[in-house]
Design a protein around this motif. Structure first.
Motif, PDB file in Angstrom:
ATOM      1  N   ARG A  30       0.836  -1.202   0.000  1.00 19.84           N
ATOM      2  CA  ARG A  30       0.000   0.000   0.000  1.00 19.84           C
ATOM      3  C   ARG A  30       0.876   1.260   0.000  1.00 19.84           C
ATOM      4  N   GLY A  31       2.046   1.172   0.692  1.00 17.95           N
ATOM      5  CA  GLY A  31       2.973   2.299   0.710  1.00 17.95           C
ATOM      6  C   GLY A  31       3.555   2.579  -0.657  1.00 17.95           C
ATOM      7  N   ASN A  32       3.849   1.516  -1.426  1.00 20.48           N
ATOM      8  CA  ASN A  32       4.332   1.685  -2.806  1.00 20.48           C
ATOM      9  C   ASN A  32       3.338   2.489  -3.625  1.00 20.48           C
ATOM     10  N   TYR A  33       2.075   2.103  -3.542  1.00 15.99           N
ATOM     11  CA  TYR A  33       1.050   2.794  -4.329  1.00 15.99           C
ATOM     12  C   TYR A  33       0.952   4.261  -3.913  1.00 15.99           C
ATOM     13  N   ALA A  34       0.976   4.498  -2.605  1.00 15.40           N
ATOM     14  CA  ALA A  34       0.884   5.871  -2.114  1.00 15.40           C
ATOM     15  C   ALA A  34       2.028   6.723  -2.647  1.00 15.40           C
ATOM     16  N   LYS A  35       3.230   6.151  -2.631  1.00 14.38           N
ATOM     17  CA  LYS A  35       4.389   6.893  -3.124  1.00 14.38           C
ATOM     18  C   LYS A  35       4.281   7.177  -4.620  1.00 14.38           C
ATOM     19  N   VAL A  38     -10.430   1.127  16.142  1.00 13.93           N
ATOM     20  CA  VAL A  38     -10.733   0.497  14.864  1.00 13.93           C
ATOM     21  C   VAL A  38      -9.421   0.049  14.231  1.00 13.93           C
ATOM     22  N   PHE A  39      -9.430  -1.144  13.633  1.00 10.93           N
ATOM     23  CA  PHE A  39      -8.259  -1.705  12.966  1.00 10.93           C
ATOM     24  C   PHE A  39      -8.499  -1.695  11.451  1.00 10.93           C
ATOM     25  N   TYR A  40      -7.455  -1.324  10.711  1.00 11.62           N
ATOM     26  CA  TYR A  40      -7.515  -1.329   9.242  1.00 11.62           C
ATOM     27  C   TYR A  40      -6.355  -2.136   8.671  1.00 11.62           C
ATOM     28  N   LYS A  41      -6.676  -2.965   7.690  1.00  6.61           N
ATOM     29  CA  LYS A  41      -5.625  -3.666   6.949  1.00  6.61           C
ATOM     30  C   LYS A  41      -4.897  -2.711   6.015  1.00  6.61           C
ATOM     31  N   SER A  42      -5.652  -1.845   5.354  1.00 12.30           N
ATOM     32  CA  SER A  42      -5.061  -0.824   4.490  1.00 12.30           C
ATOM     33  C   SER A  42      -6.073   0.302   4.329  1.00 12.30           C
ATOM     34  N   MET A  43      -5.602   1.378   3.684  1.00  9.22           N
ATOM     35  CA  MET A  43      -6.459   2.541   3.480  1.00  9.22           C
ATOM     36  C   MET A  43      -5.899   3.330   2.292  1.00  9.22           C
ATOM     37  N   PRO A  44      -6.737   3.791   1.376  1.00  5.57           N
ATOM     38  CA  PRO A  44      -6.235   4.641   0.288  1.00  5.57           C
ATOM     39  C   PRO A  44      -5.437   5.804   0.849  1.00  5.57           C
ATOM     40  N   PHE A  45      -4.370   6.158   0.159  1.00  4.70           N
ATOM     41  CA  PHE A  45      -3.426   7.124   0.720  1.00  4.70           C
ATOM     42  C   PHE A  45      -4.054   8.477   1.017  1.00  4.70           C
ATOM     43  N   GLU A  46      -4.935   8.944   0.123  1.00  6.93           N
ATOM     44  CA  GLU A  46      -5.569  10.236   0.369  1.00  6.93           C
ATOM     45  C   GLU A  46      -6.366  10.211   1.675  1.00  6.93           C
ATOM     46  N   LEU A  47      -7.026   9.078   1.954  1.00 13.39           N
ATOM     47  CA  LEU A  47      -7.758   8.951   3.219  1.00 13.39           C
ATOM     48  C   LEU A  47      -6.801   8.876   4.398  1.00 13.39           C
ATOM     49  N   TYR A  48      -5.670   8.191   4.196  1.00  9.03           N
ATOM     50  CA  TYR A  48      -4.675   8.086   5.262  1.00  9.03           C
ATOM     51  C   TYR A  48      -4.116   9.469   5.602  1.00  9.03           C
ATOM     52  N   ALA A  49      -3.862  10.288   4.575  1.00  9.43           N
ATOM     53  CA  ALA A  49      -3.382  11.655   4.805  1.00  9.43           C
ATOM     54  C   ALA A  49      -4.431  12.466   5.571  1.00  9.43           C
ATOM     55  N   LEU A  94       0.621  10.517  15.817  1.00  8.07           N
ATOM     56  CA  LEU A  94       0.897   9.194  15.257  1.00  8.07           C
ATOM     57  C   LEU A  94       1.916   8.511  16.153  1.00  8.07           C
ATOM     58  N   ILE A  95       1.624   7.259  16.511  1.00  9.65           N
ATOM     59  CA  ILE A  95       2.510   6.468  17.375  1.00  9.65           C
ATOM     60  C   ILE A  95       2.973   5.241  16.593  1.00  9.65           C
ATOM     61  N   GLY A  96       4.244   4.862  16.720  1.00  8.53           N
ATOM     62  CA  GLY A  96       4.726   3.635  16.088  1.00  8.53           C
ATOM     63  C   GLY A  96       6.086   3.809  15.461  1.00  8.53           C
ATOM     64  N   ASN A  97       6.311   3.099  14.352  1.00  9.08           N
ATOM     65  CA  ASN A  97       7.629   3.159  13.694  1.00  9.08           C
ATOM     66  C   ASN A  97       7.495   3.241  12.174  1.00  9.08           C
ATOM     67  N   SER A  98       6.396   3.801  11.701  1.00  9.70           N
ATOM     68  CA  SER A  98       6.156   3.925  10.263  1.00  9.70           C
ATOM     69  C   SER A  98       6.938   5.094   9.675  1.00  9.70           C
ATOM     70  N   SER A  99       7.410   4.925   8.444  1.00  7.29           N
ATOM     71  CA  SER A  99       8.094   6.033   7.762  1.00  7.29           C
ATOM     72  C   SER A  99       7.141   7.185   7.468  1.00  7.29           C
ATOM     73  N   SER A 100       5.839   6.928   7.499  1.00  4.99           N
ATOM     74  CA  SER A 100       4.880   8.023   7.283  1.00  4.99           C
ATOM     75  C   SER A 100       4.977   9.061   8.406  1.00  4.99           C
ATOM     76  N   GLY A 101       5.442   8.639   9.568  1.00  2.00           N
ATOM     77  CA  GLY A 101       5.668   9.588  10.657  1.00  2.00           C
ATOM     78  C   GLY A 101       6.833  10.513  10.377  1.00  2.00           C
ATOM     79  N   ILE A 102       7.800  10.003   9.626  1.00  2.00           N
ATOM     80  CA  ILE A 102       8.996  10.783   9.307  1.00  2.00           C
ATOM     81  C   ILE A 102       8.752  11.660   8.082  1.00  2.00           C
TER      82      ILE A 102
END
Length: 400
Positions: free
Chosen positions: A28-33, A291-302, A311-319
């Motif tokens: 999903r991150g590939n598609y977002a990028k 709520v738990f999500y397997k994935s989400m379209p990037f525009e919605l994630y933004a 945002l808590i965790g270790n995702s590169s989206s935080g950086i």
């Protein structure tokens, strides 16, 4: 004619035709990028777009991505499966990577692209780069020269040495690629194309989050209230500590008792252990505000991130993306070690007490001003232009 000159002339001849650009999407991150870049390549009369949809995006839980691409007018799509048991253990990841080399390689042989675009630093990205190298297909690499933890660090720099064009996010990354022996004229500072999408996103209307939750979420969050987002992946080089790491984060979420949107981890070794822990947590704690999500379209994630408390965790989206949005981030552990970050990021270890203290401070602080570390939202336009115009010599020589 000298051999080197002959190779140059062959490559220049191919430029008289539409260059075939193959992009391999696996997460999903590939598609977002790559969404903005896909569209720009599709619009460019000098380029022909090919897409290989593979990895997680070729599995049953992600079938919507083919439909998403087709809605964008992209139909030259090739599905390639290689995942073994979701690559949830080291052995499965090893087998999946080996299968990816062969399966994606066969597609590349059939498609015969002029350039393959390899994204970032996952294990299957190395498989794509190896397949392209064996087939004498030039490689354009996105996000080279960055620094992070886990095996991503080694994979990223290995792909750099196999690549011919380097699309980097900033001057820091460009300097590192240059120090790896790559020629200056092959390095392009374009920013990160995921920022392109954020620049054009409507980050105000949360109604669409309710609609998406209804069909895709496990649980419920009221997006009109203040909420947290958690995105924590396994660290492949620290697998024996995976259970403890996720447990520390779950303690914090339980203690804070705030509405929480939890994104499930990428399909890497250790992801199964994290998902099992989260499902037990949901079952035993019975939280009514998660709520738990397997994935989400990037525009919605933004949109989700831009309206969150932290945002808590270790995702590169935080950086990356959160730096552009100014969203407060608590980055946990080593996965993003060394990556350039903005003032919006606070780094902590896997310690529930320290994580909670950092989250409370970030909530109190609120949003930060962006420093545009990963670009201003014009990466795709630059990438498309460079792919169409730059001459590539297949055989590389180290610069020093």
């Amino acid at each position: 004619m000298p051999l080197k000159k002959m190779k140059e002339s062959i490559l220049k001849m191919s430029h008289n035709f539409r260059r075939k650009i193959c992009i391999v999407l696996t997460t999903r991150g590939n598609y977002a990028k790559m969404k903005s870049t896909l569209l720009r390549i599709q619009e460019n009369s000098e380029l022909e777009l090919q897409v290989i949809l593979s990895g997680a995006l070729a599995t049953e839980g992600y079938t919507q991505y083919k439909l998403i691409l087709e809605k964008l007018g992209i139909y030259n799509i090739h599905i390639v499966e290689y995942l073994i048991n979701g690559a949830s253990t080291k052995g499965d990841m090893l087998e999946s990577g080996a299968l990816a080399t062969g399966a994606i390689g066969k597609s590349l042989m059939m498609l015969s692209p002029d350039i393959v675009v390899v994204i970032a630093d996952r294990y299957e990205a190395l498989s794509v780069a190896f397949a392209a190298t064996c087939l004498n297909i030039p490689i354009a690499h996105l996000e080279g020269g960055e620094v992070s933890g886990s095996i991503d660090e080694r994979i990223r720099h290995a792909i750099t040495k196999l690549s011919h064009l380097h699309f980097v996010s900033n001057t820091y990354a460009a300097r590192r690629v240059f120090k790896l022996g790559e020629k200056k004229e092959s390095i392009y500072i374009v920013g990160n194309p995921s920022i392109d999408l954020i620049r054009n996103c409507d980050t105000g209307a949360v109604d669409v989050l309710f609609d998406y939750q209804k069909d895709n979420g496990e649980g419920f969050v009221d997006y009109n209230e203040k909420y947290l987002v958690v995105s924590q992946h396994s660290v492949v080089s620290e697998l024996t500590d995976t259970a403890r790491q996720i447990n520390e984060t779950m303690k914090v979420v339980k203690s804070l008792a705030l509405p929480t949107v939890w994104m499930l981890p990428n399909p890497d070794a250790g992801c199964g252990e994290i998902e099992s822990a989260l499902f037990r947590f949901a079952e035993n704690s019975n939280p009514g505000n998660i709520v738990f999500y397997k994935s989400m379209p990037f525009e919605l994630y933004a949109l989700l991130l831009s309206n969150s408390l932290c945002l808590i965790g270790n995702s590169s989206s935080g950086i990356r993306e959160c730096e552009y949005l100014g969203v407060p981030v608590v980055n946990i552990g080593s996965r993003q070690n060394g990556r350039e970050r903005g003032e919006n990021v606070v780094d902590v270890n896997y310690d529930a007490e320290k994580i909670e203290e950092a989250v409370r401070k970030q909530i109190q602080h609120g949003f930060y001003q962006t420093n545009y570390i990963y670009g201003r939202g014009d990466a795709a336009e630059n990438i498309s232009r460079i792919l169409a115009s730059t001459e590539i010599i297949l055989n590389k020589e180290i610069r020093y």
